[in-house]
Design a protein around this motif. Structure first.
Motif, PDB file in Angstrom:
ATOM      1  N   THR A  69       0.973   4.911   5.072  1.00 22.83           N
ATOM      2  CA  THR A  69       1.008   5.517   3.740  1.00 22.83           C
ATOM      3  C   THR A  69       1.124   7.036   3.760  1.00 22.83           C
ATOM      4  O   THR A  69       1.294   7.638   2.701  1.00 22.83           O
ATOM      5  CB  THR A  69      -0.252   5.140   2.944  1.00 22.83           C
ATOM      6  OG1 THR A  69      -1.416   5.696   3.577  1.00 22.83           O
ATOM      7  CG2 THR A  69      -0.396   3.636   2.823  1.00 22.83           C
ATOM      8  N   SER A 112      -1.344  -5.544  -8.060  1.00 21.51           N
ATOM      9  CA  SER A 112       0.027  -5.175  -7.704  1.00 21.51           C
ATOM     10  C   SER A 112       1.004  -5.548  -8.809  1.00 21.51           C
ATOM     11  O   SER A 112       2.021  -4.859  -9.000  1.00 21.51           O
ATOM     12  CB  SER A 112       0.424  -5.834  -6.379  1.00 21.51           C
ATOM     13  OG  SER A 112       0.352  -7.247  -6.470  1.00 21.51           O
ATOM     14  N   HIS A 139       1.934   1.719  -3.598  1.00 21.98           N
ATOM     15  CA  HIS A 139       0.805   2.217  -4.386  1.00 21.98           C
ATOM     16  C   HIS A 139       0.535   3.690  -4.087  1.00 21.98           C
ATOM     17  O   HIS A 139       0.272   4.487  -4.997  1.00 21.98           O
ATOM     18  CB  HIS A 139      -0.439   1.375  -4.088  1.00 21.98           C
ATOM     19  CG  HIS A 139      -1.682   1.889  -4.727  1.00 21.98           C
ATOM     20  ND1 HIS A 139      -2.794   2.261  -4.014  1.00 21.98           N
ATOM     21  CD2 HIS A 139      -1.981   2.127  -6.020  1.00 21.98           C
ATOM     22  CE1 HIS A 139      -3.738   2.688  -4.835  1.00 21.98           C
ATOM     23  NE2 HIS A 139      -3.267   2.618  -6.065  1.00 21.98           N
ATOM     24  N   THR A 141      -6.658  -0.965   9.775  1.00 19.04           N
ATOM     25  CA  THR A 141      -6.704  -0.076   8.619  1.00 19.04           C
ATOM     26  C   THR A 141      -6.217   1.320   8.980  1.00 19.04           C
ATOM     27  O   THR A 141      -5.623   2.014   8.149  1.00 19.04           O
ATOM     28  CB  THR A 141      -8.123   0.007   8.033  1.00 19.04           C
ATOM     29  OG1 THR A 141      -9.049   0.352   9.070  1.00 19.04           O
ATOM     30  CG2 THR A 141      -8.526  -1.311   7.408  1.00 19.04           C
ATOM     31  N   LEU A 144       0.819  -1.210   0.000  1.00 24.53           N
ATOM     32  CA  LEU A 144       0.000   0.000   0.000  1.00 24.53           C
ATOM     33  C   LEU A 144       0.851   1.257   0.000  1.00 24.53           C
ATOM     34  O   LEU A 144       0.474   2.276  -0.593  1.00 24.53           O
ATOM     35  CB  LEU A 144      -0.948  -0.011   1.198  1.00 24.53           C
ATOM     36  CG  LEU A 144      -2.001  -1.124   1.188  1.00 24.53           C
ATOM     37  CD1 LEU A 144      -2.847  -1.068   2.456  1.00 24.53           C
ATOM     38  CD2 LEU A 144      -2.881  -1.027  -0.051  1.00 24.53           C
ATOM     39  N   MET A 184      -6.678  -1.709  -6.589  1.00 21.32           N
ATOM     40  CA  MET A 184      -5.974  -1.607  -5.311  1.00 21.32           C
ATOM     41  C   MET A 184      -6.778  -0.819  -4.286  1.00 21.32           C
ATOM     42  O   MET A 184      -6.670  -1.067  -3.081  1.00 21.32           O
ATOM     43  CB  MET A 184      -4.604  -0.963  -5.503  1.00 21.32           C
ATOM     44  CG  MET A 184      -3.542  -1.893  -6.045  1.00 21.32           C
ATOM     45  SD  MET A 184      -3.217  -3.347  -5.005  1.00 21.32           S
ATOM     46  CE  MET A 184      -2.476  -2.587  -3.561  1.00 21.32           C
ATOM     47  N   THR A 185      -7.602   0.123  -4.746  1.00 20.75           N
ATOM     48  CA  THR A 185      -8.459   0.860  -3.821  1.00 20.75           C
ATOM     49  C   THR A 185      -9.415  -0.089  -3.101  1.00 20.75           C
ATOM     50  O   THR A 185      -9.669   0.047  -1.900  1.00 20.75           O
ATOM     51  CB  THR A 185      -9.250   1.943  -4.574  1.00 20.75           C
ATOM     52  OG1 THR A 185      -8.336   2.826  -5.231  1.00 20.75           O
ATOM     53  CG2 THR A 185     -10.115   2.747  -3.622  1.00 20.75           C
ATOM     54  N   ARG A 194      -7.404  -2.458  -0.761  1.00 17.80           N
ATOM     55  CA  ARG A 194      -7.009  -1.758   0.463  1.00 17.80           C
ATOM     56  C   ARG A 194      -8.071  -1.893   1.551  1.00 17.80           C
ATOM     57  O   ARG A 194      -7.754  -1.923   2.742  1.00 17.80           O
ATOM     58  CB  ARG A 194      -6.773  -0.280   0.149  1.00 17.80           C
ATOM     59  CG  ARG A 194      -6.401   0.567   1.351  1.00 17.80           C
ATOM     60  CD  ARG A 194      -6.274   2.017   0.954  1.00 17.80           C
ATOM     61  NE  ARG A 194      -6.087   2.862   2.133  1.00 17.80           N
ATOM     62  CZ  ARG A 194      -6.104   4.186   2.101  1.00 17.80           C
ATOM     63  NH1 ARG A 194      -6.286   4.817   0.953  1.00 17.80           N
ATOM     64  NH2 ARG A 194      -5.940   4.881   3.206  1.00 17.80           N
TER      65      ARG A 194
END
Length: 401
Positions: A353, A291, A231, A346, A228, A325-326, A329
């Motif tokens: 990030t 990924s 990303h 989370t 993450l 990826m959103t 996540r």
């Protein structure tokens, strides 16, 4: 998202349908990201012209908010785990409205920075991580609910960038902020109207047995954090530099704008495909694909000739990776790490990030300046994407707690 009539769930029960939940979170996130994030850059030029602030001084507000939101992410997640998220989302939404209104009235740089420090608390309370924690906690089908929500939020910039630009042009930046403040009050109303009452979870009110520190030391968490973070760095970095990078290739301006504009529709198409596949795929599989597409997209950006037909392959791969990826996540974390302590986990991943998101635009600018152009940047991002893919593979190989 079944066909039954939407009903409010009783205490401790999941709702009969996810429709009310999806409606609440999708509209709330669309407005929240639109008013508290996407619209921000549009206020730079008029504020700098009127108040004499530098671009660095203005952008320091958003940087400060990102740092504060990272620090507050874990406490916000713990709050959802222990007490529910209905009032957290409501108060966060209304807090954002108050701070936008306060911003419209200030001409003081220190006050502006203080407002954006407060905005960091609002972002931690009302934006993606706590909202997804609520979805995972309440939804009958969390993956489909999250995917449905991202259909709506994928159009945030499409709605709020032109809307905010029009408001500034018609009424000036101060009145534009007041209009956005009025819109930002809506998510709080929706949270109280559409979400079931908060119910403290038995055994979790006073901390329970969940150990966040222990969870953060597992290979699964560390792998997700690395994936993450990669990303986030790539996404924010490209968001700030994609247009000048493509211009440097010598593309016509119309081609540059068209390529950047296709990112949103390609994202939504990838999410629609995932929604159609439903339970036939796992978040582990989706995350591995997404990924892996990250370094592929960056390699295409590095080697593709400066022609629209070739670079559209880069946009397609990058938008698919970004859009999927959103969802990973949010839903992938629950599949890989389980639902216990989901909000705190989370929140911790959001905190991880923050630094990549904050540093990406500056570091890419420094690299391009030092190299005399953007030539090395796609190769750097490809290497980072490959590291992120390896990290996700490590996480996906672990068994759920």
């Amino acid at each position: 998202m079944d066909g039954s009539a939407p009903e409010m769930a009783g205490p401790g029960e999941r709702p009969a349908s996810d429709r009310r939940l999806i409606l609440c979170i999708a509209i709330g996130q669309l407005i929240g990201w639109g008013t508290l994030f996407s619209a921000f850059p549009l206020f730079g030029a008029p504020i700098e012209a009127e108040l004499g602030w530098t671009r660095t001084e203005f952008n320091a507000g958003l940087t400060l908010a990102l740092l504060v939101s990272g620090l507050a992410a874990v406490p916000a997640g713990r709050w959802v785990d222990r007490r529910g998220g209905r009032w957290l989302l409501a108060l966060g939404g209304w807090g954002g409205a108050v701070l936008l209104a306060a911003w419209s009235q200030t001409s003081s740089l220190p006050v502006y920075w203080a407002i954006w420090a407060g905005m960091g608390l609002v972002q931690a309370a009302a934006l993606w991580a706590p909202a997804m924690a609520v979805v995972v906690k309440l939804a009958r089908e969390p993956v489909r609910a999250i995917t449905g929500i991202t259909f709506v939020t994928g159009f945030t910039a499409t709605v709020f960038v032109p809307l905010t630009a029009m408001l500034i042009e018609l009424w000036g930046w101060r009145d534009a902020l007041l209009v956005l403040a009025g819109l930002q009050a809506i998510p709080g109303v929706l949270a109280l109207w559409l979400l079931p009452p908060d119910q403290p979870q038995a055994g979790v009110r006073d901390g329970g047995s969940f150990d966040l520190g222990r969870a953060m030391r597992t290979p699964a968490f560390l792998g997700l954090a690395g994936a993450l973070a990669a990303h986030a760095f790539i996404g924010v970095g490209l968001g700030a530099h994609a247009i000048p990078l493509l211009r440097e290739r010598g593309l016509p301006e119309a081609s540059v704008i068209a390529l950047v504009s296709l990112h949103g529709p390609f994202q939504v198409a990838a999410r629609a495909a995932l929604f159609a596949l439903g339970r036939r795929v796992t978040m582990r599989g989706v995350g591995r694909l997404a990924s892996a597409l990250l370094p592929v997209a960056m390699l295409l950006l590095a080697v593709a000739p400066p022609e629209f037909g070739w670079l559209i392959l880069y946009i397609l791969a990058w938008a698919m990776a970004d859009g999927l990826m959103t969802i990973v996540r949010a839903a992938g974390v629950a599949e890989i790490l389980g639902r216990e302590g989901y909000g705190a986990i989370t929140g911790a991943l959001s905190a991880v990030t923050v630094l990549p998101r904050t540093l990406a635009p500056v570091l890419i600018a420094l690299i391009s300046e030092g190299a005399g152009g953007y030539g090395p940047v796609p190769w750097l991002l490809a290497g980072l994407g490959a590291c992120g893919a390896a990290c996700f593979a490590l996480a996906a190989a672990q068994r759920s707690r």
